[in-house]
Design a protein around this motif. Structure first.
Motif, PDB file in Angstrom:
ATOM      1  N   GLU A  40       0.827  -1.204   0.000  1.00  0.00           N
ATOM      2  CA  GLU A  40       0.000   0.000   0.000  1.00  0.00           C
ATOM      3  C   GLU A  40       0.865   1.259   0.000  1.00  0.00           C
ATOM      4  N   ALA A  41       1.939   1.244   0.768  1.00  0.00           N
ATOM      5  CA  ALA A  41       2.801   2.428   0.865  1.00  0.00           C
ATOM      6  C   ALA A  41       3.381   2.811  -0.486  1.00  0.00           C
ATOM      7  N   PHE A  42       3.662   1.805  -1.320  1.00  0.00           N
ATOM      8  CA  PHE A  42       4.180   2.121  -2.646  1.00  0.00           C
ATOM      9  C   PHE A  42       3.062   2.477  -3.619  1.00  0.00           C
ATOM     10  N   LEU A  43       2.056   1.612  -3.695  1.00  0.00           N
ATOM     11  CA  LEU A  43       1.000   1.814  -4.690  1.00  0.00           C
ATOM     12  C   LEU A  43       0.212   3.094  -4.454  1.00  0.00           C
ATOM     13  N   ALA A  44      -0.026   3.435  -3.185  1.00  0.00           N
ATOM     14  CA  ALA A  44      -0.825   4.619  -2.862  1.00  0.00           C
ATOM     15  C   ALA A  44       0.026   5.727  -2.260  1.00  0.00           C
ATOM     16  N   GLY A  45       1.322   5.649  -2.479  1.00  0.00           N
ATOM     17  CA  GLY A  45       2.223   6.674  -1.976  1.00  0.00           C
ATOM     18  C   GLY A  45       2.431   7.794  -2.981  1.00  0.00           C
ATOM     19  N   PRO A  46       3.201   8.807  -2.602  1.00  0.00           N
ATOM     20  CA  PRO A  46       3.368   9.983  -3.462  1.00  0.00           C
ATOM     21  C   PRO A  46       4.071   9.702  -4.780  1.00  0.00           C
ATOM     22  N   ALA A  47       4.906   8.678  -4.830  1.00  0.00           N
ATOM     23  CA  ALA A  47       5.683   8.437  -6.044  1.00  0.00           C
ATOM     24  C   ALA A  47       4.797   8.113  -7.243  1.00  0.00           C
ATOM     25  N   TYR A 151      -5.155   9.485  -4.311  1.00  0.00           N
ATOM     26  CA  TYR A 151      -4.225   8.377  -4.114  1.00  0.00           C
ATOM     27  C   TYR A 151      -4.858   6.998  -4.301  1.00  0.00           C
ATOM     28  N   GLY A 152      -6.132   6.857  -4.010  1.00  0.00           N
ATOM     29  CA  GLY A 152      -6.780   5.566  -4.228  1.00  0.00           C
ATOM     30  C   GLY A 152      -6.199   4.432  -3.400  1.00  0.00           C
ATOM     31  N   ALA A 153      -5.930   4.695  -2.130  1.00  0.00           N
ATOM     32  CA  ALA A 153      -5.385   3.647  -1.267  1.00  0.00           C
ATOM     33  C   ALA A 153      -6.368   2.493  -1.102  1.00  0.00           C
ATOM     34  N   ASN A 154      -7.640   2.840  -0.987  1.00  0.00           N
ATOM     35  CA  ASN A 154      -8.673   1.814  -0.894  1.00  0.00           C
ATOM     36  C   ASN A 154      -9.119   1.368  -2.284  1.00  0.00           C
ATOM     37  N   ASP A 155      -9.295   2.319  -3.188  1.00  0.00           N
ATOM     38  CA  ASP A 155      -9.831   2.103  -4.537  1.00  0.00           C
ATOM     39  C   ASP A 155      -8.727   2.279  -5.572  1.00  0.00           C
ATOM     40  N   ASP A 156      -8.054   1.254  -6.047  1.00  0.00           N
ATOM     41  CA  ASP A 156      -8.159  -0.091  -5.557  1.00  0.00           C
ATOM     42  C   ASP A 156      -6.769  -0.664  -5.278  1.00  0.00           C
ATOM     43  N   ALA A 157      -5.933   0.194  -4.644  1.00  0.00           N
ATOM     44  CA  ALA A 157      -4.655  -0.348  -4.193  1.00  0.00           C
ATOM     45  C   ALA A 157      -4.878  -1.485  -3.213  1.00  0.00           C
ATOM     46  N   SER A 158      -5.987  -1.431  -2.458  1.00  0.00           N
ATOM     47  CA  SER A 158      -6.261  -2.509  -1.499  1.00  0.00           C
ATOM     48  C   SER A 158      -6.538  -3.823  -2.222  1.00  0.00           C
ATOM     49  N   GLY A 159      -7.285  -3.781  -3.308  1.00  0.00           N
ATOM     50  CA  GLY A 159      -7.541  -4.997  -4.063  1.00  0.00           C
ATOM     51  C   GLY A 159      -6.286  -5.526  -4.731  1.00  0.00           C
ATOM     52  N   THR A 160      -5.466  -4.618  -5.254  1.00  0.00           N
ATOM     53  CA  THR A 160      -4.203  -5.024  -5.862  1.00  0.00           C
ATOM     54  C   THR A 160      -3.305  -5.688  -4.833  1.00  0.00           C
ATOM     55  N   THR A 161      -3.258  -5.111  -3.635  1.00  0.00           N
ATOM     56  CA  THR A 161      -2.487  -5.703  -2.546  1.00  0.00           C
ATOM     57  C   THR A 161      -3.006  -7.099  -2.223  1.00  0.00           C
ATOM     58  N   ALA A 162      -4.315  -7.269  -2.208  1.00  0.00           N
ATOM     59  CA  ALA A 162      -4.888  -8.587  -1.936  1.00  0.00           C
ATOM     60  C   ALA A 162      -4.477  -9.599  -2.999  1.00  0.00           C
ATOM     61  N   VAL A 163      -4.516  -9.201  -4.260  1.00  0.00           N
ATOM     62  CA  VAL A 163      -4.094 -10.104  -5.326  1.00  0.00           C
ATOM     63  C   VAL A 163      -2.639 -10.516  -5.124  1.00  0.00           C
TER      64      VAL A 163
END
Length: 339
Positions: A40-47, A151-163
């Motif tokens: 999550e820190a990478f996918l939904a982070g500032p970078a 940032y979309g931490a929930n939508d859908d970095a959370s799903g990507t993290t789950a995968v």
């Protein structure tokens, strides 16, 4: 602030140190909250600036997912020479004055905008047993015209993290009977475009896919749901959800059928092709939806970790059994001329 940066840095270092977490081969690897937080820190982070659909930021997110697939021992899907599938994105005129622009996917050659799907393959022992798909979308709304980052931490970095965590844990166990295809789509936010392109260019025949579990927004839980439980869209349309729930998956029927969430996520593209396909979500009507508040600070990592963990053994069972999910009478959606 310094403490939070250090925690993120430690999480990323632990994520990269895969062998440190090696377990006895007879044990089922657990979903790791440190890895969940690090993804999550990478996918939904500032970078990645919100992973805007069909942007270079989305492409970096897809490359990250592909690298993790390779790290976990997944291979390219049949007929593919890598883990990435690209498509062109074309903007169309609005259907009427005042409406938002429309988009469609095309072949990538010559396109000015590219969207990217990340695809990994876990080979099963019986090629005739069928394929399971576990999916999410990796894009979000990106940088807005006023400079606001969504940032979309929930939508859908959370799903990507789950995968990613399901890919890691399932690949670390015994070889399943059925093959498993892990896919993270691009450009869902432009109209389910990545999954549409995938449906038309799947590396395996869709007739071989026995079920698709899409994971969308599991970063927090709807307070109207039983504690710890996710909702599955279109639950009663098939026996897929009940079979998973009987084996420990923390899922229950969607509380908001009037919102038509079944038709609003990437599962629908495959459902239209006849695949038994549903989406699970922690809180589909979350107040932070499509706002700048959908950020790392509003994630519930313990809930995410338990939710993902509850899916591991039910999916392992499905991948090693003869059970084939089926549509209920009238449950399969029918394609209309506009679809």
């Amino acid at each position: 602030m310094l403490k939070s940066r250090l925690l993120v840095a430690v999480g990323v270092l632990l994520l990269a140190a895969g062998p440190v977490f090696a377990q006895d081969a007879a044990q089922t690897p657990a979903v790791d909250p440190v890895r969940v937080a690090a993804h999550e820190a990478f996918l939904a982070g500032p970078a990645l600036r919100g992973r805007g659909s069909a942007t270079p930021d989305e492409a970096v997110a897809a490359a990250y997912v592909a690298a993790r697939f390779q790290e976990y021992g997944l291979t390219p899907a049949p007929g593919m020479d890598g883990y990435l599938q690209t498509a062109g994105v074309v903007q169309l005129p609005p259907s009427a004055p005042g409406r938002r622009p429309r988009f469609e996917v095309t072949d990538p050659d010559g396109a000015t905008r590219i969207t990217t799907n990340a695809i990994g393959w876990l080979q099963g022992s019986d090629p005739s047993a069928g394929v399971i798909m576990i999916t999410a979308h990796l894009d979000h709304l990106g940088v807005q015209p006023d400079g606001t980052v969504m940032y979309g931490a929930n939508d859908d970095a959370s799903g990507t993290t789950a995968v990613l965590e399901l890919a890691r844990t399932l690949a670390a166990g015994e070889q399943p009977k059925r093959s498993i295809l892990f896919v993270c789509y691009g450009s869902e936010e432009l109209g389910l475009l990545g999954s549409e392109y995938f449906g038309a260019h799947s590396p395996v025949p869709l007739t071989d896919v026995i079920a698709n579990l899409e994971i969308e927004m599991i970063g927090a839980q709807d307070p109207n749901m039983p504690a710890g439980v996710m909702m599955m869209t279109g639950f009663d349309r098939s026996n897929f959800g009940s079979a998973l729930r009987e084996r420990g998956a923390l899922i229950a029927p969607d509380l908001y059928p009037e919102q038509h969430f079944f038709e609003r996520s990437d599962n629908y593209q495959l459902a239209l092709e006849g695949v038994v396909a549903h989406t699970i979500s922690g809180w589909a009507t979350i107040p932070t939806y499509h706002t700048a508040e959908d950020n790392l600070g509003n994630l519930d990592i313990p809930f995410m970790t338990r939710a993902i963990q509850s899916l591991v053994e039910p999916l392992r069972w499905l991948a090693s059994s003869d059970f084939k999910p089926e549509w209920s009478e009238g449950g399969r959606p029918q394609r209309t001329p506009r679809q």
